[in-house]
Design a protein around this motif. Structure first.
Motif, PDB file in Angstrom:
ATOM      1  N   LEU B 445     -52.607-115.258  14.985  1.00 12.35           N
ATOM      2  CA  LEU B 445     -51.515-114.976  14.053  1.00 12.35           C
ATOM      3  C   LEU B 445     -51.602-114.722  12.618  1.00 12.35           C
ATOM      4  N   MET B 446     -52.139-116.034  12.290  1.00 13.31           N
ATOM      5  CA  MET B 446     -52.796-116.521  10.874  1.00 13.31           C
ATOM      6  C   MET B 446     -53.517-115.334  10.291  1.00 13.31           C
ATOM      7  N   VAL B 447     -54.610-114.743  11.202  1.00 11.45           N
ATOM      8  CA  VAL B 447     -55.490-113.968  10.427  1.00 11.45           C
ATOM      9  C   VAL B 447     -54.706-112.641  10.471  1.00 11.45           C
ATOM     10  N   MET B 448     -54.224-112.185  11.421  1.00 10.11           N
ATOM     11  CA  MET B 448     -53.512-110.839  11.279  1.00 10.11           C
ATOM     12  C   MET B 448     -52.315-110.696  10.296  1.00 10.11           C
ATOM     13  N   THR B 449     -51.799-111.813  10.201  1.00 10.24           N
ATOM     14  CA  THR B 449     -50.770-111.895   9.097  1.00 10.24           C
ATOM     15  C   THR B 449     -51.062-111.816   7.547  1.00 10.24           C
ATOM     16  N   ALA B 526     -62.598-120.541  16.582  1.00  9.31           N
ATOM     17  CA  ALA B 526     -63.806-119.919  16.296  1.00  9.31           C
ATOM     18  C   ALA B 526     -63.878-118.587  17.023  1.00  9.31           C
ATOM     19  N   LEU B 527     -63.244-118.847  18.101  1.00 13.76           N
ATOM     20  CA  LEU B 527     -63.069-117.424  19.039  1.00 13.76           C
ATOM     21  C   LEU B 527     -62.109-116.492  18.363  1.00 13.76           C
ATOM     22  N   ALA B 528     -60.924-117.075  18.229  1.00 11.77           N
ATOM     23  CA  ALA B 528     -60.098-115.994  17.446  1.00 11.77           C
ATOM     24  C   ALA B 528     -60.597-115.426  16.236  1.00 11.77           C
ATOM     25  N   TRP B 529     -61.326-115.998  15.555  1.00 11.07           N
ATOM     26  CA  TRP B 529     -62.049-115.803  14.169  1.00 11.07           C
ATOM     27  C   TRP B 529     -62.744-114.716  14.437  1.00 11.07           C
ATOM     28  N   TRP B 530     -63.752-114.846  15.449  1.00  7.54           N
ATOM     29  CA  TRP B 530     -64.846-113.905  15.973  1.00  7.54           C
ATOM     30  C   TRP B 530     -63.985-112.679  16.160  1.00  7.54           C
ATOM     31  N   ILE B 531     -63.159-112.711  16.937  1.00  4.69           N
ATOM     32  CA  ILE B 531     -62.421-111.582  17.626  1.00  4.69           C
ATOM     33  C   ILE B 531     -61.682-110.862  16.418  1.00  4.69           C
ATOM     34  N   PHE B 532     -60.956-111.449  15.772  1.00  3.16           N
ATOM     35  CA  PHE B 532     -59.993-110.971  14.906  1.00  3.16           C
ATOM     36  C   PHE B 532     -60.201-110.802  13.154  1.00  3.16           C
ATOM     37  N   GLY B 533     -60.962-111.919  13.166  1.00 11.11           N
ATOM     38  CA  GLY B 533     -61.162-112.133  11.534  1.00 11.11           C
ATOM     39  C   GLY B 533     -62.478-111.153  11.236  1.00 11.11           C
ATOM     40  N   THR B 534     -63.452-110.947  12.009  1.00  5.57           N
ATOM     41  CA  THR B 534     -64.595-110.142  11.476  1.00  5.57           C
ATOM     42  C   THR B 534     -64.675-108.616  11.723  1.00  5.57           C
ATOM     43  N   LYS B 535     -63.726-108.236  12.366  1.00  2.00           N
ATOM     44  CA  LYS B 535     -63.247-106.989  12.545  1.00  2.00           C
ATOM     45  C   LYS B 535     -62.025-106.239  12.234  1.00  2.00           C
TER      46      LYS B 535
END
Lengths: 520, 635
Positions: B445-449, B526-535
């Motif tokens: 949520l944080m990353v996407m928003t 880490a998992l969320a960052w890897w999926i949503f933060g890096t792409k």
């Protein structure tokens, strides 16, 4: 040679009934003697006065220290706590619902009743009567006769008196049902249906009386009870008689499967009459049923309790389930009334006797009826006020957005719906608690569980109406009519009483508990 | 497990005898706002704010007095009036201000006041703002009735009241059909829960002759196991309805149709936690039945996983938060079901959750306010730069919910996980995994928003919200940080008399389980960052054949299940009965058309036999009556 004793009659104690009866007779005289333009007004004054006087006499008799309880009129009327309470309730609700009869502002100066009930709908005679602004002010004496019958019915101490009272109460109702000003064919059809089915149910009642007499050798409730305790014949005769009596009574209560008439007659009858029937007839029928079955057949309760329990369950089920999909307000209220009959029967089944200081079945039933009565009187009065060009709007879709047109009226209707639904802080909630706990202590826990489940489903029916009134776009062409005090008094009193009984149920609960012992 | 005898509450004196003002003030203001129409359009909302602040100040004064008095004199009974006194019924309507209820009163009025202030800004352009505030005040009054009641019947009054207010507020934007439908759905599901409540209270009245907490608590230890289990399960059913626990969870996601402050106040911070309150309040009954308390644990575990699952797969920011609310209440339920060891932790988590979840919901509202009421996170991105206050306050809530050491959620959630491991490994592992998933979806949520590139729609110009909205955010963010540390050692001791549980030692440094939790949380992030933060995040949700994603996006098929099992059969029965009714009965009542078609056709219709059909029904009834009588005799 046997001496012939002169019949005795306790004039003073029976004065409330006699006042109402006398007023009805005077009303007929008014129709014959007074010129047409004075009739309506004098009838209205007469019934208000008569019911007021009857109520005062009732209270005076109740408060008088001696001779206010006992068997009256040659043992044919039993004047006990329940009789006093039922009479009081009948007078109050009779007055409130008859006030709505007298409303003339809503309909351009005419009442809700046909100008000439005997004319063929659509005929020249009808048009002529309407143009001449004729009115049937006979509706008031008719309702008073019916009220007399109801008062005798709930206090009758033998089956013969009960049967006569039943007919006195019913015949004027058949007539009143057929006198709607608008949708006359529907009204006449309803009246005919009501009459035919009512006659059938009376036949059952009469047959049941005969069979019971065959078993017990008496019409008197007390003697019936004695004969049951000390039987001479086999019980087949008794059970058949009891079943037939039950059918006649359940018909008047409007319990399933004897309910078919209720939706049609409630829809077809003039709305003020529907209000009168919905509460007063139900009160009288329930009162008489409880008396006959507790006093007369109390010794056979193990035989009739399961029967009434089954009827109660299917009555609640049909009433609630069918109400879910109704699209007509009067029909919805009719099915609601059927479901309330079911809830009341739950307490009848409980049949807990009057242990000192405890809420018993009759007390809880009466409380329920009073709470239901106030809400019902006001609800039907409100139905007369929601109108369009063609008269009252019965389609529920026409009630959409009523909250924006008249927040006050919609708010009051919402309170009434909440009371019907049994939401806390309304009279309906306390009433439901009372009847459920009566049945619970009578050992019918399974019935209470079923009743609780049905009452929760039922709440959906009523809340659907509230949601529609407040959260839907207002319907076109529907307005809230400008009514006089004749309609507003029952509406306001009904709403206030619904709230008051929820907040301070104590006084009424005490009253119905303290005076709920039947005499025999 | 030793439980203390419940202390009898002392009679109210001084300040305490005015406790009823807490409830009366918002109730009266709500009535004034509803009745006095448009005169109050300009100032009505500030009146509502003042009412809640007044209630809050009373609650604060009472709390201060309780702090000063001796522990055994802190629970105060405030009799109001005799509601029902007839025969064996003596039900008095009264208030009970004890250690448990005062915490709730503070939460409800405190967070409530902040949300009221926030709503002044949020609803500024709504023409029905006065009505909105009337409903909010109504809610506050009902919720305070619920938590301050001294018996189950009065509690039930508040219980219905909050339901009503919630129902009104979910459907507040009545022009949206989805909002109206959501209101209806919430109502129906809550009815099922109320069925449980009603029957539980009935059973209590029948068994104990009273519904007062003191009487029930005193009599509960002598209860037969069967009845303890029955009442416990019925209460749990009620709690499930109100707190959106499986299987009655489906309404909460739809309830997000209401205005966002409503979601924050009612569907996150206060009302939905009423179920937890109920279970803790009824601890004497649950302690008598291991079956019932196990059921509470199971419901809690299932819900915390289900909510996390839903939270991971939604794109609607409010629905992610709703799933998260479900999941966190699952934690509280789990703790409450663990027995005395968990009560204080359940309430602790409830309070910290009240702060950080209200904070995040209001933050989401602030984001929506800036994004023209768009709720799809795929249209957000990079908002941290333009909405600084919202971002930082939201971040505090985020750190609190995932349980970063030092923040509020860390203390409360960690205690629950440890307590769960003490009682059952299965529950412990569930709670542990849940913490990891929480970290995953909240990071998403944080990353996407707030982070990543800007994916705004055209003509959308995000901006920071006015001060009336940001000040409450800042205050709530402050408590999201410190509330945990403030209450960590104190709350168990404080609640001891009300819950009858002894104080457990809680270490400040994480134990082995604590370290494991931190590790799981870190991997979730880490998992969320890897999926949503890096792409880059696609604008439209990618079609997915992954059954987990599909199930999550469809709210675990809750609607489908309810529809198939409950809704369709009921409607079918009703329609069936109506069809029968119409065919036999209704022909004459078809309305005006019949009137105009003339007497002859009416007469013909009449003769074709409807009355005959009625008579037939009656005859069938006669047969039925006979059959029942005969069967009764045979039986």
């Amino acid at each position: 040679m046997n001496a012939i004793t002169a019949p005795t009659f306790e004039w003073l104690q029976l004065a409330p009934i006699l006042t109402v009866l006398l007023a009805a007779c005077i009303g007929i005289g008014i129709e014959a003697a007074l010129p047409r333009r004075w009739r309506f007004v004098s009838q209205v004054l007469l019934f208000e006065l008569a019911i007021g006087v009857a109520f005062v006499l009732l209270v005076m008799s109740w408060l008088s220290p001696k001779d206010n309880l006992g068997l009256m009129a040659m043992d044919s009327i039993s004047l006990d706590g329940p009789s006093y309470l039922m009479w009081g309730a009948l007078l109050v609700f009779g007055l409130l619902s008859m006030l709505v009869f007298a409303e003339r502002d809503l309909n351009d100066g005419a009442s809700s009743f046909a100008a000439s009930a005997a004319s063929v709908p659509g005929s020249a005679a009808e048009t002529e009567a309407s143009l001449a602004r004729h009115e049937h002010s006979e509706v008031f004496p008719l309702a008073l006769f019916s009220l007399t019958g109801m008062m005798v019915f709930v206090a009758a101490n033998d089956l013969l008196t009960a049967f006569v009272a039943l007919e006195v109460m019913s015949l004027p109702l058949y007539l009143l049902s057929g006198m709607a000003r608008r949708r006359r064919l529907l009204s006449q059809e309803a009246a005919l249906k009501y009459f035919l089915l009512g006659a059938l149910s009376s036949a059952f009642f009469l047959f049941g009386m005969a069979l019971t007499y065959g078993f017990t050798g008496s019409f008197d409730y007390g003697r019936i009870s004695d004969a049951i305790a000390d039987p001479v014949y086999g019980r087949g005769l008794l059970y058949t008689g009891m079943a037939f009596l039950a059918i006649g009574l359940l018909f008047k209560i409007g319990a399933v499967p004897f309910h078919n008439w209720v939706p049609d007659v409630y829809v077809g009858a003039p709305t003020p009459v529907t209000g009168f029937m919905a509460i007063c007839t139900k009160l009288a029928a329930v009162g008489a049923t409880v008396r006959i079955f507790y006093v007369g057949f109390g010794g056979e309760r193990w035989a009739w309790q399961p029967l009434v329990a089954v009827v109660a369950v299917i009555t609640m089920a049909i009433g609630v389930v069918v109400a879910l999909t109704q699209s007509d307000m009067k029909r919805l209220l009719a099915y609601s009334s059927i479901s309330h009959a079911g809830f009341i029967l739950v307490a009848v089944v409980g049949a807990t006797a009057g242990v000192t200081g405890q809420m018993n079945s009759f007390g809880s039933i009466l409380f329920y009826l009073v709470a239901y009565g106030f809400a019902t009187v006001a609800a039907f009065a409100i139905v007369t006020m929601v109108r369009n060009q063609a008269g009252e709007v019965h389609e529920i879709s026409g009630w959409a957005g009523l909250g924006r047109k008249s927040p006050l009226l919609a708010g009051i209707f919402a309170v009434l719906m909440l009371s019907f639904a049994g939401i806390p802080l309304t009279g309906g909630f306390i009433g439901k608690w009372a009847v459920f706990s009566a049945a619970w202590r009578g050992g019918y826990a399974w019935l209470v569980l079923a009743a609780v489940a049905f009452s929760l489903v039922a709440a959906y029916v009523y809340l659907r109406v509230i949601v529609l009134m407040f959260f839907a776009e207002p319907a076109d062409g529907v307005v809230v009519g400008r009514a006089s005090g004749m309609t507003w008094v029952p509406v306001a009193l009904g709403a206030l009483a619904s709230a008051y009984l929820g907040l301070f149920p104590g006084p009424l609960l005490d009253l119905v508990t303290s005076a709920s012992t039947f005499l025999r | 497990m030793i439980t203390l005898e419940a202390l009898a509450p002392v009679a109210a004196t001084g300040m305490f005898s005015y406790a009823w003002l807490m409830i009366a003030t918002p109730a009266v203001v709500a009535a004034i706002l509803l009745l006095f129409g448009s005169i109050l359009d300009r100032i009505g909302h500030w009146l509502a704010v003042a009412a809640v602040l007044f209630s809050f100040s009373i609650a604060a004064c009472l709390f201060a007095q309780q702090l000063q008095s001796a522990p055994d004199a802190r629970a105060v009974a405030v009799p109001m009036f005799e509601w029902i006194t007839t025969g064996m019924w003596h039900i008095s309507a009264g208030l009970l201000v004890d250690q448990l209820s005062i915490l709730f009163a503070l939460l409800v009025t405190g967070v409530g006041a902040l949300i009221h202030i926030y709503s002044v800004g949020y609803m500024a352009h709504d023409e029905r703002r006065r009505r909105f505030f009337a409903y909010l005040n109504l809610f506050i009054a009902a919720m305070l009735t619920l938590v301050l009641a001294d018996n189950y019947l009065v509690l039930f009054v508040g219980w219905e009241g909050v339901g009503l207010a919630s129902y009104l507020l979910i459907g507040f934007w009545q022009h949206k059909p989805s909002a109206a439908a959501a209101g209806t759905k919430a109502f129906v599901m809550n009815r099922i829960g109320d069925l449980g409540m009603t029957m539980a209270i009935m059973a209590m009245l029948a068994l104990f002759g009273s519904s007062a907490f003191t009487a029930v608590n005193a009599a509960a230890p002598h209860l037969e196991p069967f009845w303890a289990t029955t009442i416990g399960l019925l209460l749990l059913l009620g709690a499930c309805g109100k707190s959106a626990q499986v299987p009655l969870q489906a309404w909460l996601l739809d309830a997000m149709e209401g205005p966002t402050p409503v979601s924050a106040l009612i569907h996150a911070a206060t009302m939905v936690t009423a179920g937890v309150y109920l279970v803790v309040r009824s601890h004497a009954i649950f302690e008598m039945s291991s079956a019932a308390s196990t059921a509470v644990v199971v419901v809690g575990c299932v819900t915390l996983m289900a909510g996390a699952w839903i939270g991971s797969s939604k794109d609607d920011i409010k629905k992610v938060l709703a799933g998260s609310t479900m999941s966190q209440i699952g934690y509280m339920m789990l703790a409450a079901g663990l027995g005395p060891v968990g009560y204080a932790f359940a309430i602790f988590h409830l309070l910290t959750h009240g702060f950080f979840k209200a904070n995040m919901f209001l933050g989401a509202g602030s984001v929506m306010h800036g994004m023209d009421d768009d709720v799809n996170m795929r249209h957000y991105g990079g908002l941290a730069k333009v909405m600084k206050v919202t971002f930082w306050t939201f971040a505090m809530g985020y750190l609190a919910i995932i349980g970063v050491p030092g923040f509020a959620g860390y203390f409360s959630k960690d205690h629950i996980i440890e307590a769960a491991f003490e009682v059952s490994t299965v529950a412990g592992v569930t709670a542990l995994i849940g913490a990891g998933i929480t970290a995953f979806y909240m990071t998403r949520l944080m990353v996407m928003t707030f982070l990543g590139e800007r994916r705004w729609r055209e003509k959308v110009h995000p901006h920071e919200s006015p001060w009336v909205m940001t000040v409450p955010l800042i205050i709530l963010a402050f408590f999201s940080v410190v509330a945990g540390a403030l209450m960590n050692n104190w709350i168990q001791e404080w609640l001891e008399p009300a819950t009858g549980a002894h104080v457990q030692e809680t270490a400040l440094m994480p134990g082995p389980i604590g370290w494991a939790t931190l590790l799981v949380v870190a991997s979730g992030i880490a998992l969320a960052w890897w999926i949503f933060g890096t792409k880059p995040v696609p604008n439209v949700a990618p079609a997915s054949g992954n059954p987990f994603t599909v199930t999550g996006r469809n709210d675990l098929f809750g609607d489908l299940i309810n529809d198939t099992l409950v809704v369709r059969p009921t409607l079918a029965v009703s329609r069936g009965v109506v069809t029968g009714d119409d065919r036999i009965i209704d022909a004459g009542a078809d309305g005006l058309a019949g009137v105009f078609s003339g007497l002859s056709s009416q007469a013909r219709r009449l003769q074709t036999g409807q009355v005959r059909a009625y008579a037939l029904t009656m005859t069938i009834g006669v047969v039925l009556v006979g059959a029942v009588l005969i069967l009764t005799q045979l039986a």
